[in-house]
Design an enzyme around this catalytic site. Structure first.
Site, PDB file in Angstrom:
ATOM      1  N   CYS A 189     112.601  11.134  34.118  1.00 30.10           N
ATOM      2  CA  CYS A 189     113.533  10.278  34.275  1.00 30.10           C
ATOM      3  C   CYS A 189     111.875   9.422  35.015  1.00 30.10           C
ATOM      4  O   CYS A 189     111.003   9.641  35.663  1.00 30.10           O
ATOM      5  CB  CYS A 189     114.288  10.595  35.489  1.00 30.10           C
ATOM      6  SG  CYS A 189     113.385  11.172  36.879  1.00 30.10           S
ATOM      7  N   GLY A 190     112.699   7.797  34.839  1.00 31.51           N
ATOM      8  CA  GLY A 190     111.775   7.516  35.609  1.00 31.51           C
ATOM      9  C   GLY A 190     111.334   7.462  37.456  1.00 31.51           C
ATOM     10  O   GLY A 190     110.584   6.670  37.503  1.00 31.51           O
TER      11      GLY A 190
END
Length: 261
Positions: A109-110
């Site tokens: 994920c970011g």
């Protein structure tokens, strides 16, 4: 030319005329990196000097401490790119496994939390080596860099990284579509050939990002010179590690970080 291929174009002129031409274009292709059988990363790179790239990449990733930690490098052509298979000594396997675990986490994920932020900005060693290069040597290297960029001369689309002696003589240089890759190739070539900085410096035809500063510090480079400007984080990381930084280096002037040449 190695690293380029001819492609057809239509040349459109300001006077309204046009003609068909063929021009060399820099190759940009996926290079899948495997380390001791583990898929590690896929980089977009120019598929030239890949053995140098393998060594430099492993040094920059802190997978190895020296070129002697690499047992073998093999390249295999694939349908859409190149597979770069690197074999390290058994003592370095745990580092590979640890970095692979982090990379899996980072790609999920970011925003992965403080652990990944700490991993992205891991502490850098303090540099011991120094450069004796004066500003005149940097100007000399800048003047001579073009002669060491055959791929860029043909394509106009690649970066260069050069090892420069203390007097500004360019000892070796490497090119790639990616500025990070070009520097990794240079670092790797030095590791393979047993070359040191010997009071000299690195010259890069790029802006100075924090990643390039980190690569320089991990390679023991005492002075990093870049043609374009540095970012704030690059300047901060260089100061922390004791790396001399010269940016916006042009034929008539340059900027020494911290106000000292």
């Amino acid at each position: 030319m190695d690293g380029a291929l001819p492609l057809p174009f239509t040349r459109l002129a300001a006077d309204g005329t046009s003609r068909h031409i063929e021009r060399e274009v820099a190759i940009e292709a996926p290079v899948a990196i495997e380390v001791n059988g583990l898929g590690y990363a896929v980089m977009m790179a120019t598929p030239a000097d890949l053995a140098d790239f393998a060594y430099g990449f492993c040094l920059s990733e802190r997978l190895i401490d020296a070129g002697a930690d690499v047992i073998d490098v093999e390249t295999h052509d694939a349908e859409r790119g190149t597979i770069l298979r690197i074999t390290l000594i058994p003592e370095r396997i745990e580092r590979v496994l640890e970095r692979v675990r982090h990379r899996v986490s980072e790609s999920s994920c970011g925003l992965c939390g403080i652990e990944n932020l700490e991993q992205a900005l891991r502490p850098l060693p303090t540099l011991v080596a120094t450069s004796t290069a004066e500003p005149a040597a940097v100007f000399r290297a800048l003047e001579g860099l073009r002669a060491h960029q055959p791929l860029n001369a043909a394509t106009g689309a690649v970066h260069a990284a050069a090892l420069c002696a203390a007097d500004g003589t360019i000892r070796i240089a490497r090119e790639d579509v990616g500025r990070h890759n070009a520097f990794d190739k240079l670092i790797g070539a030095m590791a393979r050939d047993g070359l040191g900085w010997d009071g000299g410096f690195a010259l890069l035809s790029a802006r100075c990002s924090y990643e390039l500063v980190e690569k320089a510090v991990l390679a023991g480079c005492p002075l990093l010179v870049t043609v374009s400007m540095a970012t704030s984080l690059a300047i901060e990381r260089a100061a922390e590690a004791g790396l001399r930084l010269i940016t916006l280096a042009r034929s008539d002037a340059m900027l020494a970080s911290g106000g000292a040449a």
